[in-house]
Enzyme design. Structure first.
Site, PDB file in Angstrom:
ATOM      1  CB  CYS A  67      82.575  35.581   8.967  1.00 63.13           C
ATOM      2  SG  CYS A  67      82.107  34.033   9.785  1.00 63.13           S
ATOM      3  CG  ASP A 139      79.711  44.107  17.663  1.00 67.27           C
ATOM      4  OD1 ASP A 139      80.849  44.188  17.165  1.00 67.27           O
ATOM      5  OD2 ASP A 139      78.670  44.163  16.984  1.00 67.27           O
ATOM      6  NE  ARG A 141      80.719  43.590  14.278  1.00 61.30           N
ATOM      7  CZ  ARG A 141      79.610  43.141  13.710  1.00 61.30           C
ATOM      8  NH1 ARG A 141      79.626  42.724  12.449  1.00 61.30           N
ATOM      9  NH2 ARG A 141      78.481  43.108  14.401  1.00 61.30           N
TER      10      ARG A 141
END
Length: 228
Positions: A67, A139, A141
């Site tokens: 991030c 999401d 990921r």
């Protein structure tokens, strides 16, 4: 995204160096992935290791997704930078642990798209709605790389610092035992309060301070936002 064949390595271990931090001197290990199953070939990932983690005992661990805005630019819109710092502090206090730093910005959508998502949030969308409006999953990921990265150090069981039940489920599906969930509740503030509530309500994040032994399958439920 197609899966990488089981017999094809996902990434290469490259090299390591000492990394002194304000809390301890870690060993920083560099990996380069092959692609295309997880992401673009040549993407680099890191592991920060402290102490003897290959002795078979559960290892205090953090699987941290990059991030840049929070980790580097000190953004208060999320809790990522504070979670990174808090995880390293906890590992240093114990004198033993590992942090995997995966290059999957913005829950997998990339830096520029994350900034686009922030713009949508400024117009009224929440963090989940913004990703969906851009055409992504809430999401996106992928934690497949964790298995060979942890195997590099002989780690098979984790005391995982996370609030995200999906991350625990992902480790379990990869054959990595999660012996304990260690909550990482940090830096709730006026700028990220709605964001954290949305993660709790829509993504099932666990905002309880109690450590949770993981002996049964994790059930993801949509909890009501807290009143803070």
């Amino acid at each position: 995204m197609s899966a990488t064949p089981a017999n094809e390595p996902l990434l290469d271990y490259v090299t390591s160096c000492a990394l002194p931090t304000p809390w301890a001197q870690f060993t920083l290990h560099a990996f380069v992935e092959h692609g295309p199953g997880f992401g673009p070939a040549g993407k680099e990932h890191l592991a920060m290791v402290l102490g003897d983690i290959g002795d078979g005992e559960p290892v205090l661990a953090r699987v941290h997704s990059e991030c840049l805005t929070g980790d580097v630019l000190f953004s208060q819109r999320c809790d990522c930078g504070a979670q990174l710092e808090g995880a390293l502090q906890r590992i240093a206090q114990e004198g033993r642990g590992i942090l995997l730093y995966l290059r999957q910005e913005g829950r997998g959508i990339g830096l520029v798209n994350k900034i686009r998502a922030y713009r949508l949030q400024e117009a009224g969308a929440d963090t989940v709605e913004a990703n969906l409006q851009l055409g992504f999953h809430a999401d996106a990921r992928n934690y497949e790389l964790c298995r060979p990265m942890l195997a590099q150090f002989g780690v098979k069981s984790l005391r995982l610092m996370t609030n995200n039940p999906r991350k625990i489920d992902a480790m379990t599906r990869l054959g990595i035992q999660v012996a304990e969930r260690v909550p990482l509740l940090v830096n709730r503030n006026a700028f990220n309060n709605s964001y954290l509530n949305t993660k709790q309500a829509k993504l099932g994040h666990m905002m309880s301070p109690a450590s949770v032994p993981v002996g049964e399958p994790v059930v993801v439920t949509a909890a009501a936002p807290d009143a803070s």
